[in-house]
Design a protein around this motif. Sequence first.
Motif, short mmCIF file in Angstrom:
data_model
loop_
_atom_site.label_atom_id
_atom_site.label_comp_id
_atom_site.label_asym_id
_atom_site.label_seq_id
_atom_site.Cartn_x
_atom_site.Cartn_y
_atom_site.Cartn_z
N GLY A 87 0.82 -1.21 0.00
CA GLY A 87 0.00 0.00 0.00
C GLY A 87 0.85 1.25 0.00
O GLY A 87 0.59 2.20 -0.76
N GLN A 88 1.88 1.29 0.85
CA GLN A 88 2.75 2.46 0.91
C GLN A 88 3.51 2.65 -0.40
O GLN A 88 3.67 3.78 -0.87
CB GLN A 88 3.73 2.30 2.08
CG GLN A 88 3.08 2.39 3.45
CD GLN A 88 4.05 2.13 4.58
OE1 GLN A 88 5.14 1.59 4.37
NE2 GLN A 88 3.67 2.51 5.79
N ALA A 89 3.97 1.55 -0.98
CA ALA A 89 4.71 1.65 -2.24
C ALA A 89 3.80 2.15 -3.36
O ALA A 89 4.22 2.95 -4.20
CB ALA A 89 5.30 0.28 -2.61
N THR A 90 2.56 1.69 -3.38
CA THR A 90 1.61 2.16 -4.38
C THR A 90 1.39 3.66 -4.26
O THR A 90 1.36 4.39 -5.27
CB THR A 90 0.27 1.41 -4.24
OG1 THR A 90 0.50 0.01 -4.40
CG2 THR A 90 -0.73 1.89 -5.28
N LYS A 91 1.25 4.14 -3.05
CA LYS A 91 1.07 5.58 -2.83
C LYS A 91 2.27 6.36 -3.33
O LYS A 91 2.14 7.41 -3.97
CB LYS A 91 0.83 5.87 -1.35
CG LYS A 91 0.61 7.35 -1.06
CD LYS A 91 0.36 7.60 0.41
CE LYS A 91 0.15 9.10 0.68
NZ LYS A 91 -0.09 9.37 2.12
N ILE A 92 3.47 5.87 -3.06
CA ILE A 92 4.70 6.54 -3.51
C ILE A 92 4.73 6.62 -5.03
O ILE A 92 5.07 7.65 -5.62
CB ILE A 92 5.94 5.81 -2.97
CG1 ILE A 92 6.04 6.00 -1.44
CG2 ILE A 92 7.22 6.32 -3.65
CD1 ILE A 92 7.11 5.15 -0.79
N LEU A 93 4.39 5.51 -5.69
CA LEU A 93 4.40 5.49 -7.15
C LEU A 93 3.42 6.53 -7.71
O LEU A 93 3.73 7.22 -8.68
CB LEU A 93 4.03 4.10 -7.66
CG LEU A 93 5.07 3.01 -7.47
CD1 LEU A 93 4.51 1.66 -7.92
CD2 LEU A 93 6.35 3.31 -8.23
N CYS A 94 2.26 6.63 -7.12
CA CYS A 94 1.25 7.57 -7.60
C CYS A 94 1.63 9.01 -7.28
O CYS A 94 1.50 9.91 -8.14
CB CYS A 94 -0.11 7.25 -6.98
SG CYS A 94 -0.79 5.63 -7.41
N GLU A 95 2.11 9.23 -6.08
CA GLU A 95 2.34 10.59 -5.59
C GLU A 95 3.66 11.18 -6.06
O GLU A 95 3.73 12.35 -6.45
CB GLU A 95 2.30 10.58 -4.06
CG GLU A 95 2.18 11.94 -3.41
CD GLU A 95 1.89 11.82 -1.93
OE1 GLU A 95 2.85 11.60 -1.16
OE2 GLU A 95 0.71 11.94 -1.54
N GLU A 96 4.72 10.37 -6.04
CA GLU A 96 6.05 10.89 -6.34
C GLU A 96 6.50 10.63 -7.77
O GLU A 96 7.34 11.38 -8.30
CB GLU A 96 7.08 10.29 -5.37
CG GLU A 96 6.81 10.63 -3.90
CD GLU A 96 7.87 10.04 -2.99
OE1 GLU A 96 9.00 9.75 -3.47
OE2 GLU A 96 7.58 9.87 -1.79
N PRO A 142 -7.32 7.44 -4.63
CA PRO A 142 -7.35 8.91 -4.61
C PRO A 142 -6.67 9.55 -5.81
O PRO A 142 -6.93 10.72 -6.13
CB PRO A 142 -6.60 9.26 -3.31
CG PRO A 142 -6.73 8.05 -2.45
CD PRO A 142 -6.69 6.89 -3.41
N TYR A 143 -5.81 8.81 -6.48
CA TYR A 143 -5.09 9.33 -7.64
C TYR A 143 -5.71 8.87 -8.95
O TYR A 143 -5.18 9.16 -10.03
CB TYR A 143 -3.62 8.88 -7.56
CG TYR A 143 -2.94 9.29 -6.28
CD1 TYR A 143 -2.35 10.54 -6.15
CD2 TYR A 143 -2.94 8.43 -5.18
CE1 TYR A 143 -1.75 10.93 -4.95
CE2 TYR A 143 -2.33 8.81 -3.99
CZ TYR A 143 -1.74 10.05 -3.88
OH TYR A 143 -1.15 10.44 -2.69
N ASP A 144 -6.80 8.12 -8.84
CA ASP A 144 -7.50 7.59 -10.02
C ASP A 144 -6.59 6.73 -10.88
O ASP A 144 -6.61 6.78 -12.11
CB ASP A 144 -8.09 8.74 -10.86
CG ASP A 144 -9.20 8.26 -11.79
OD1 ASP A 144 -9.78 7.19 -11.52
OD2 ASP A 144 -9.47 8.94 -12.80
N VAL A 145 -5.75 5.94 -10.20
CA VAL A 145 -4.79 5.06 -10.88
C VAL A 145 -5.30 3.62 -10.78
O VAL A 145 -5.54 3.12 -9.68
CB VAL A 145 -3.39 5.17 -10.25
CG1 VAL A 145 -2.46 4.09 -10.79
CG2 VAL A 145 -2.81 6.55 -10.52
N PRO A 146 -5.49 2.94 -11.90
CA PRO A 146 -5.96 1.55 -11.86
C PRO A 146 -4.88 0.59 -11.37
O PRO A 146 -3.69 0.76 -11.66
CB PRO A 146 -6.32 1.26 -13.32
CG PRO A 146 -5.45 2.19 -14.12
CD PRO A 146 -5.32 3.43 -13.29
N VAL A 147 -5.32 -0.41 -10.62
CA VAL A 147 -4.45 -1.48 -10.14
C VAL A 147 -4.86 -2.77 -10.82
O VAL A 147 -6.05 -3.10 -10.88
CB VAL A 147 -4.56 -1.64 -8.61
CG1 VAL A 147 -3.78 -2.87 -8.13
CG2 VAL A 147 -4.05 -0.38 -7.90
#
Length: 384
Positions: A87-96, A142-147
């Motif tokens: 989950g944290q890694a996914t957020k980093i990929l989307c955010e950073e 929240p970033y509208d990124v599909p998984v």
Amino acid sequence: MTVVAQGLQLGSLHVATPVVLAPMAGITNAAYRRLCAEHGAGLYVCEMITSRGLVEGDETTRRMLVFDEAEQVRSVQLYGTDPTYVGQATKILCEEYGVAHVDLNFGCPVPKVTRKGGGGALPWKRNLLGAILEAAVAAATPYDVPVTIKTRKGIDEDHLTYLDAGRIAQDTGCAAIALHGRTVVQAYSGEADWDAIGELVEHVDIPVLGNGDIWEAADALRMMEHTGAAGVVVGRGCLGRPWLFRDLAAAFEGTGAQATTLPTLGEVAAMMRRHAELLCEHMGEERGCKEFRKHVTWYLKGFRTGGEMRRSLGLVDSLAALDTLLGALDPSEPFPVGELGAPRGRQGSPRNKVVIPEGWLDDTDGLGEGCVRPLEDVDAATGG
């Protein structure tokens, strides 16, 4: 062939041609993704990275997250066995990193991955799989990124997981599931089971992508016609053949279902030079040339170039040296049509057994002791 695809929809992301470049260790870096994209439309996925390495700021992991300036749609595959880290890694990929698509690997057959309960072994633990997917989808929403996820049929024929994995992927909000029609114990041997892909298509409502034994564009059309899949994932078939994506694009547009690009040796040499040039742009000339060496055998497969030339190209250390060697090839030599439809890359034999944690098969619903917050000390890009 009558299949004419209208593209692939992964949540908010539309892919004009329903073709995905499979992540491959040491292959699908920014240079190779750009080279393939220059030949045809599709979704081009970065090499697999470890979620823990990304979260903890591992320098090697971060270096792998390099994107070409022309790469408008950034796609990354994550490996992980712990929901928190994924989950944290996914957020980093989307955010950073501004990625537009995150894929999760549950298909890798490599022993150093499966022995920790990762890769193709993980879907046996249904609750763990669900927890990981929930964490990734929650982080990406929240970033509208599909998984999406990529998996295999199962550990072996007695321990199949793909139907459960499809149901869990759908229930947790994943945008699609890709199925490699082999078990973990098969690795890359034998033939891919396209019937299993078709069965998964009937089992879920989310898009299913088929993977396995796509060597030519016609194979992709046959797979989709046979299975009803929404798209295809191409791995080994494009090794040394980036122009395969041109054939695939034409096939799915309905303009060249039977068209097969047959470049002369001179045209292949030009593609080799372009590949090396892109590698050097991203890595520097010394490292770029070293990275290029592994591709030589694939590019020249079937051509009558001779062992000495291949050895020399396999030791190339500069673009100038590469130009000299490529200039000595016969540019008019025709493409070796005998190589069409033939397997490329690693194949090998089935494994005697799959290396998994002790007692792993005893319980399908547990979280997998030792899998939560493990030391993910596997290499940062193992193909699945």
